[in-house]
Motif scaffolding. Structure first.
Motif, PDB file in Angstrom:
ATOM      1  N   THR A  13      49.630  47.879  36.264  1.00 18.32           N
ATOM      2  CA  THR A  13      50.962  47.321  36.085  1.00 18.32           C
ATOM      3  C   THR A  13      51.078  47.013  34.596  1.00 18.32           C
ATOM      4  O   THR A  13      50.274  46.262  34.060  1.00 18.32           O
ATOM      5  CB  THR A  13      51.085  46.011  36.885  1.00 18.32           C
ATOM      6  OG1 THR A  13      50.581  46.256  38.197  1.00 18.32           O
ATOM      7  CG2 THR A  13      52.510  45.562  36.973  1.00 18.32           C
ATOM      8  N   ASN A  28      40.290  44.776  36.278  1.00 16.54           N
ATOM      9  CA  ASN A  28      41.107  45.969  36.551  1.00 16.54           C
ATOM     10  C   ASN A  28      40.344  47.209  36.102  1.00 16.54           C
ATOM     11  O   ASN A  28      40.282  48.213  36.816  1.00 16.54           O
ATOM     12  CB  ASN A  28      42.437  45.933  35.787  1.00 16.54           C
ATOM     13  CG  ASN A  28      43.293  44.721  36.097  1.00 16.54           C
ATOM     14  OD1 ASN A  28      43.854  44.120  35.201  1.00 16.54           O
ATOM     15  ND2 ASN A  28      43.406  44.359  37.359  1.00 16.54           N
ATOM     16  N   LEU A  34      35.531  42.117  40.271  1.00 16.05           N
ATOM     17  CA  LEU A  34      34.732  41.549  39.201  1.00 16.05           C
ATOM     18  C   LEU A  34      35.047  40.053  39.199  1.00 16.05           C
ATOM     19  O   LEU A  34      36.212  39.658  39.275  1.00 16.05           O
ATOM     20  CB  LEU A  34      35.131  42.175  37.865  1.00 16.05           C
ATOM     21  CG  LEU A  34      34.273  41.790  36.669  1.00 16.05           C
ATOM     22  CD1 LEU A  34      32.886  42.420  36.796  1.00 16.05           C
ATOM     23  CD2 LEU A  34      34.920  42.243  35.364  1.00 16.05           C
ATOM     24  N   MET A  45      38.202  37.544  38.876  1.00 20.24           N
ATOM     25  CA  MET A  45      38.817  37.545  37.554  1.00 20.24           C
ATOM     26  C   MET A  45      40.313  37.786  37.693  1.00 20.24           C
ATOM     27  O   MET A  45      40.748  38.733  38.341  1.00 20.24           O
ATOM     28  CB  MET A  45      38.184  38.631  36.686  1.00 20.24           C
ATOM     29  CG  MET A  45      38.712  38.608  35.264  1.00 20.24           C
ATOM     30  SD  MET A  45      37.820  39.730  34.173  1.00 20.24           S
ATOM     31  CE  MET A  45      36.246  38.908  34.017  1.00 20.24           C
TER      32      MET A  45
HETATM   33  P1  AMP Z   1      47.328  45.515  38.838  1.00 20.86           P
HETATM   34  O1  AMP Z   1      47.496  45.994  37.420  1.00 20.86           O
HETATM   35  O2  AMP Z   1      47.507  44.036  38.991  1.00 20.86           O
HETATM   36  O3  AMP Z   1      48.177  46.307  39.798  1.00 20.86           O
HETATM   37  O4  AMP Z   1      45.806  45.774  39.237  1.00 20.86           O
HETATM   38  C1  AMP Z   1      45.183  47.003  38.997  1.00 20.86           C
HETATM   39  C2  AMP Z   1      43.937  47.168  39.845  1.00 20.86           C
HETATM   40  O5  AMP Z   1      42.949  46.200  39.523  1.00 20.86           O
HETATM   41  C3  AMP Z   1      44.184  47.047  41.337  1.00 20.86           C
HETATM   42  O6  AMP Z   1      43.531  48.140  41.956  1.00 20.86           O
HETATM   43  C4  AMP Z   1      43.544  45.737  41.715  1.00 20.86           C
HETATM   44  O7  AMP Z   1      43.049  45.782  43.026  1.00 20.86           O
HETATM   45  C5  AMP Z   1      42.412  45.660  40.721  1.00 20.86           C
HETATM   46  N1  AMP Z   1      41.920  44.290  40.414  1.00 20.86           N
HETATM   47  C6  AMP Z   1      42.624  43.167  40.158  1.00 20.86           C
HETATM   48  N2  AMP Z   1      41.805  42.122  39.876  1.00 20.86           N
HETATM   49  C7  AMP Z   1      40.539  42.598  39.942  1.00 20.86           C
HETATM   50  C8  AMP Z   1      39.232  42.034  39.752  1.00 20.86           C
HETATM   51  N3  AMP Z   1      39.033  40.756  39.407  1.00 20.86           N
HETATM   52  N4  AMP Z   1      38.165  42.850  39.899  1.00 20.86           N
HETATM   53  C9  AMP Z   1      38.330  44.142  40.217  1.00 20.86           C
HETATM   54  N5  AMP Z   1      39.520  44.719  40.402  1.00 20.86           N
HETATM   55  C10 AMP Z   1      40.619  43.978  40.276  1.00 20.86           C
END
Ligand code: AMP
Ligand code: ZN
Length: 725
Positions: A31, A40, A271, A278
């Motif tokens: 995003t 991420n 993570l 996180m």
């Molecule tokens: P977003 O940009 O918020 O749509 O997130 C991108 C990706 O990062 C998605 O696949 C989430 O599931 C993943 N994500 C978000 N927070 C974490 C985290 N702490 N550890 C690993 N993956 C994450």
């Protein structure tokens, strides 16, 4: 070829592409109105390893990673408290699309730094709205969707398979979804396919249902099927995408086309940092730029992630990153030696087969990369020729993606910078002028090179991190309060321990510290300053303090531990008879030490300070007019150190400071001590710098979170209140 865990079945399954020899992967992408954090990035590393593994096994891969540039900005701004970024961009006169473009490029850059192979397609949501509308029309036509209150919803009850992926049964979902409280829905669990644009909304598109914008899940249904067809092999994401995002996506896609679309769902675990997922909103997120600023190579983060299976949680610490960087450097040195011996050319032989097999087996076992990594290290120590090792290293790195070749190339290119001093050093050594030779070595190292003397002559290894901040000088910084030695049961070493926290707040901290120094003369006192992971100049500036003040001790944390954990570091290291916790925003205007000592002479008194509050219901707190209080405010919070073993340390779930003082006060009340302010304590309180810099919504969110934490723990303990004798 490869067995892969499938979230849909809960089992490891052999992977069989629909079209032999061709794997189609769709990954939920970023995003883009903020920098992706390394959590991420861990997910994108996972899909990169999956793709590399498939290619290693001879499969062609088409990889699609979407860019979510339809931030449901208004809503999410409130939810995630990220209006700072958007506000800043807006202030600079940018449109949402320009903001999205900026962060998309930042994302691409981070992917490059982590050596993530670029997907063949990066479709942007904003460019696929007609495709999304087509699916919504299809669903409307088939009766899977309905219009209400200007919006289009997916009727979850009409799709039989809903809940299959997440295992969430409809009934149990009701609870969780209800918070949305959208009264236009037939059923609370129905989700939005299309939303009408409220007045003032910038990002909106015409549709058969008026101007509006698509729901989140529909993006991925539309873009995955457009680029990969109505049936494809693998869909990836983080575990938090399973529900509702992927559950919704399955319902939409399968209802639209009438059959299964995705065969294999692969989800990566989170993570963590400081034991919590996180997330920017938790305040424990790092972005790639943060770790670079601290002197680490982004590829060290890649190496770190290799050490944990993608379905396991991984707790990130700077310490583990440092260790990963050291291992990576060792690997690079190994490669440099092998390349030096062979002229960079590897050679395959029958002896390699055994190692290829073992490595391949690990990779094929649901991407057991930690195991694959150990195969690599064992191989490097095995009885093989340099050429064989090098060949295997190049092979393995096709999967691991540590870009050893790229590093070697860079190293050779830049080594020319040190050719001259290296030659000179060699001459000195040959003429036994070892002192001069050593001086040259030091000089070369200061420019960021390590020198290895090999049988082929000296080899310079570029290691820019030699000259950067990471782990330089002084005591090792701490990564958690747990690793700090506790002096709690040691005898008193002085009369007062004043505890301070530094976190990007140098100006207020200096004012506070100066006031402590000027009013503490004649007292036997130590000052413990926990440098709680400042990223600005605070960390550097306070170093000078300790040179000037011999009873000041600085304990450096390698990242922001959170307020309570930072306090606990100081508490564990205090040895004064009395401990005084001071906020940076407090300034002493006279002697506080004598009066505090006097109040604490009464054994019944647990805590004293400057200001306290009273409550009757644990919900509302008022400034207390009398000395007896229910909770002491944290600006100045003093107690006998001897009580620590009874009362315990602070609850480290409090990462933000607000209401932590209430919580800690109740720990003292719980042990039967009364809390009593010391009237007229000469302390002036200013606004905390971090509070002043925080936007209102973030203040509210953080405060609320901590308040509920406090309430959950103490709500049934009204017996502890002063008003209840
Ligand atoms: P977003 O940009 O918020 O749509 O997130 C991108 C990706 O990062 C998605 O696949 C989430 O599931 C993943 N994500 C978000 N927070 C974490 C985290 N702490 N550890 C690993 N993956 C994450
Ligand atoms: Zn998605």
């Amino acid at each position: 070829m490869l067995t892969l865990f499938n979230t849909l079945t809960g089992d490891k399954e052999p992977f069989q592409p629909i079209t032999p020899g061709l794997a189609k992967i769709y990954s939920c992408g970023p995003t883009v109105y903020r920098f992706p954090h390394i959590g991420n990035m861990r997910i994108y590393l996972m899909s990169d390893w999956l793709r590399r593994a498939l290619e290693y096994f001879g499969c062609r891969v088409v990889h699609v990673k979407n860019i979510t540039d339809i931030g449901h900005m208004r809503q999410e701004m409130l939810e995630r408290g990220e209006d700072k970024v958007i506000a800043a961009a807006r202030a600079a006169g940018k449109t949402p699309l320009e903001i999205a473009q900026y962060y998309t490029e930042a994302f691409f850059l981070d992917e490059r730094k982590l050596n993530i192979l670029p997907a063949q397609h990066f479709p942007r949501a904003t460019e696929h709205v007609p495709e999304m509308i087509a699916i919504v029309e299809n669903l409307m036509g088939q009766g899977y969707a309905y219009q209400s209150g200007g919006n289009i919803y997916f009727d979850v009850k009409g799709f039989e398979g809903y809940g299959r992926l997440s295992g969430n049964r409809l009934e149990s979902l009701l609870e969780g979804v209800r918070v949305e409280a959208d009264t236009s829905k037939r059923n609370p669990e129905d989700f939005t396919l299309w939303k009408f644009a409220e007045p003032g909304r910038e990002m909106k598109w015409p549709s058969p249902w008026g101007e509006g914008f698509p729901g989140w899940h529909i993006e991925c249904s539309a873009m995955s099927m457009k680029y990969l067809g109505e049936e494809f092999d693998i869909h990836t994401g983080g575990v938090d995408n399973i529900f509702p995002h992927h559950e919704g996506e399955i319902a939409q896609s399968e209802a639209a086309v009438g059959h299964r679309v995705v065969n294999h769902w692969v989800h990566g675990q989170h993570l963590l940092a400081d034991g919590l997922k996180m997330a920017k909103s938790t305040g424990n997120a790092y972005i790639i730029a943060d770790i670079e600023k601290r002197g680490y190579d982004p590829l060290a983060f890649r190496y770190l992630c290799l050490g944990a299976h993608y379905r396991s949680r991984l707790n990130f610490t700077i310490g583990s990153l440092k260790a990963a960087q050291a291992r990576l450097l060792k690997l690079r040195k190994n490669a440099a030696l092998l390349a030096g011996e062979t002229g960079g050319v590897g050679s395959r032989s029958p002896r390699c087969a055994h190692w290829e097999l073992e490595f391949g087996q690990a990779v094929a076992d649901d991407l057991a990369l930690p195991r694959a990594l150990t195969v690599l290290w064992r191989m490097l120590k095995a009885d093989l020729s340099a050429g064989e090792k090098l060949w295997l290293l190049w092979e393995f790195d096709r999967v691991l993606g540590l870009d050893i070749k790229g590093w070697l190339y860079e190293n050779q290119k830049t080594r020319r910078d040190v050719q001259e001093p290296l030659k000179e050093r060699k001459a000195h050594r040959e003429s036994s002028s070892f002192i001069e030779a050593d001086q040259l070595r030091e000089m070369i190292m200061a420019t960021g090179y390590e020198i290895m003397d090999t049988s082929e002559g000296p080899l310079a290894i570029r290691n820019p991190y030699l000259t950067m901040g990471a782990g330089k000088g002084g005591a090792e910084p701490v990564s958690s309060s747990a690793e700090v030695e506790s002096l709690i049961s040691e005898p008193d070493g002085c009369e007062f321990s004043v505890n301070l926290l530094a976190h990007d707040n140098f100006p207020e901290l200096k004012r506070c510290l100066d006031s402590v120094l000027s009013w503490s003369e004649g007292y036997d006192l130590e000052i413990i300053l926990v440098q709680n992971g400042s990223l600005d100049e605070t960390a550097e500036l306070i170093e000078d303090f300790s040179v000037v003040h011999e009873n000041l001790r600085i304990i450096d944390a390698d990242h922001y531990l959170g307020e309570a954990a930072g306090r606990n570091v100081g508490l564990k290291q205090s040895c004064g008879k009395y401990v005084i916790l001071l906020d940076g925003c407090a300034e002493l205007k006279g002697d506080v030490f004598g009066p505090i000592r006097e109040t604490l002479a009464d054994e019944k008194v647990g805590v004293t300070g400057a200001r306290g509050v009273l409550t009757e219901d644990l919900h509302e707190f008022k400034d207390a007019p009398t000395p007896r209080v229910d909770a002491m405010l944290g600006y100045c919070f003093a107690f006998r150190r001897g009580l620590l073993s009874e009362v315990g340390l602070m609850d480290e779930k409090f990462r933000f400071y607000r209401n932590l003082d209430l919580d800690y006060s109740f720990q003292f009340r719980d042990k039967g001590y009364i809390l009593q302010t010391t009237p007229d304590l000469p302390i002036q309180i200013y606004d905390r710098m971090d509070w002043a810099a925080m936007p209102q919504d973030e203040r509210d969110r953080n405060s609320k979170k901590n308040f509920y934490r406090f309430l959950t723990r103490w709500h049934h303990r009204t017996d502890l209140l002063k008003s209840k004798p």
